[in-house]
Design an enzyme around this catalytic site. Sequence first.
Site, PDB file in Angstrom:
ATOM      1  N   ARG A 187       0.842  -1.196   0.000  1.00  0.00           N
ATOM      2  CA  ARG A 187       0.000   0.000   0.000  1.00  0.00           C
ATOM      3  C   ARG A 187       0.881   1.251   0.000  1.00  0.00           C
ATOM      4  O   ARG A 187       1.553   1.544   0.987  1.00  0.00           O
ATOM      5  CB  ARG A 187      -0.938   0.031   1.211  1.00  0.00           C
ATOM      6  CG  ARG A 187      -1.770   1.327   1.271  1.00  0.00           C
ATOM      7  CD  ARG A 187      -3.006   1.230   2.141  1.00  0.00           C
ATOM      8  NE  ARG A 187      -2.726   1.170   3.562  1.00  0.00           N
ATOM      9  CZ  ARG A 187      -3.655   1.316   4.508  1.00  0.00           C
ATOM     10  NH1 ARG A 187      -4.919   1.540   4.183  1.00  0.00           N
ATOM     11  NH2 ARG A 187      -3.327   1.226   5.783  1.00  0.00           N
ATOM     12  N   ASP A 192      -4.009   3.009  14.279  1.00  0.00           N
ATOM     13  CA  ASP A 192      -3.190   3.613  13.238  1.00  0.00           C
ATOM     14  C   ASP A 192      -3.730   4.999  12.950  1.00  0.00           C
ATOM     15  O   ASP A 192      -4.558   5.521  13.708  1.00  0.00           O
ATOM     16  CB  ASP A 192      -3.118   2.733  11.989  1.00  0.00           C
ATOM     17  CG  ASP A 192      -4.450   2.620  11.251  1.00  0.00           C
ATOM     18  OD1 ASP A 192      -5.431   3.287  11.644  1.00  0.00           O
ATOM     19  OD2 ASP A 192      -4.507   1.871  10.262  1.00  0.00           O
TER      20      ASP A 192
END
Length: 532
Positions: free
Chosen positions: A167, A448
């Site tokens: 990603r 996160d």
Amino acid sequence: MAAVLMETGTALVQGPKVAGVETVLTPEALSLLTELHRRFESTRQALLGARKTAQKCYDKGVLPNFREDTRYIREGDWKVAEIPPALQDRRIEITGPVDRKMIINALNSGAKVFMADFEDSSSPTWANMIEGQINLRDAVAGSIDFTADNGKQYALDPESKTVLLVRPRGWHLDEKHIEVDGSPISGGLFDLALFAFHNAQALQQRQRGPYFYLPKLQTMEEAALWDEVMAFLEVRLGLPIGCMKATVLIEALPAVFQMDEILFALKDRIVGLNCGRWDYIFSYIKTFRRHKDRVLPERSQVGMTAPFLKAYSELLIKTCHRRGCHAMGGMAAQIPINNDAAANEAAMQRVRADKLREASAGHDGTWVAHPGLIPLAKEIFDQHMPEANQIASKPRSEVEVSRDELIAAPSGSISRAGFLNNIDVCVRYLAAWLDGLGCVPIHYLMEDAATAEISRTQLWQWLHVGGLKLDDGSAIDWALFDMALSGVAERLPESGLPGQNRVPEAVRMLGELTRAHELADFITLPAYQRLA
């Protein structure tokens, strides 16, 4: 002051010295980055400008909706390209940052896929981004190993079947350490292009990619730009056309109204969409920042069974299966609680219920943040998805979802504990992020950037729309915020906190960002300027 590390033509690289940087940023690699920047930067900036224009409309009361000009795409009878064999079965995917130990453990975990994350679970320090490329290059070569401070050794299992997906950073993020023609290059182009430059040939020879997860997209035009980038790289690197495959995270509210269009823009290389649930909640708050009738309750009350999230999930499944690709489920953020059996069992029950919901609804796989959750999630998907995926068996053609269902705010409340938790999570995560960590365990959840963003944007909205109250009747106002923010240090652990030395800085940043008249689009944008 950052040192000038290298200069090639009009590309300037400056930053702290990182061992091995010259093997990543070779003259050929820098030439490729320069070419990409000159070819695509103006389009990237135009698309970012379009985001701001759309948000101004939302701030004035306009509601997002399905596009009339692309109705022909939504109503058309078409499918995406065939999914390659390596990605047919994705029932369990584990995600995490690109540090060396994480990569080894994830590839050895038994998950079908490891998503190596340069984005929300990585703090984009120069060292992290360069070392991440080195680590992934070694992993693809099969030579990655690691020795911990305690002497414990880690090595890649040569029999590992876990497929690697990468990603890159989203379109909104720059890589400030490289300038071309006087402006910083795109962080996403830096991540994706360097990984492809160093690894695409080896992966292609093994029929393993390269494969990517694309984050934060809002429109089909943003998807089309990624398609152009990957097509350019395939030609430039001598790869078969269409070998680069992508999964797109539907984690921005505007994107849910363009899922067909995003698939269409990438139809020769896309293999699925993913329910990026935490970012999606963050995006809902951000999109409706000025809408007093769309204020969400505290985070703990906004689960995937909330009507607007259930509608989003089921529409994603229907859309993907109609077009012949995967509908991936969301993240289980829980981590095992080793010192409290009762609390651990309660946490695992929540994971079990969530994965059962996903498998039963028709998702083709799910995400976990910790290897300890893989057996539980796998057991559920094995039981309810005996085939490789559910594309053919659960088309969900009966699902009908309206615009209003996708944006309906759920009922709920805001407790004092929930208000304080938003402040504490945001401060703790931001402190760790400023210290170079992008993935932080807090209260037995793996936090996160997405979950920190929920906390930050909720605080901003609760305080700026005005007139809200806690469930005990107390006003949600600046006096409450100031008192809560000033007491952060007393509520945090006395030692062992990731980034503890950056807590005062994080407190100041949260105070400034919350009081600002305009909501910052991403906390990582102002915070990035503080990173080395």
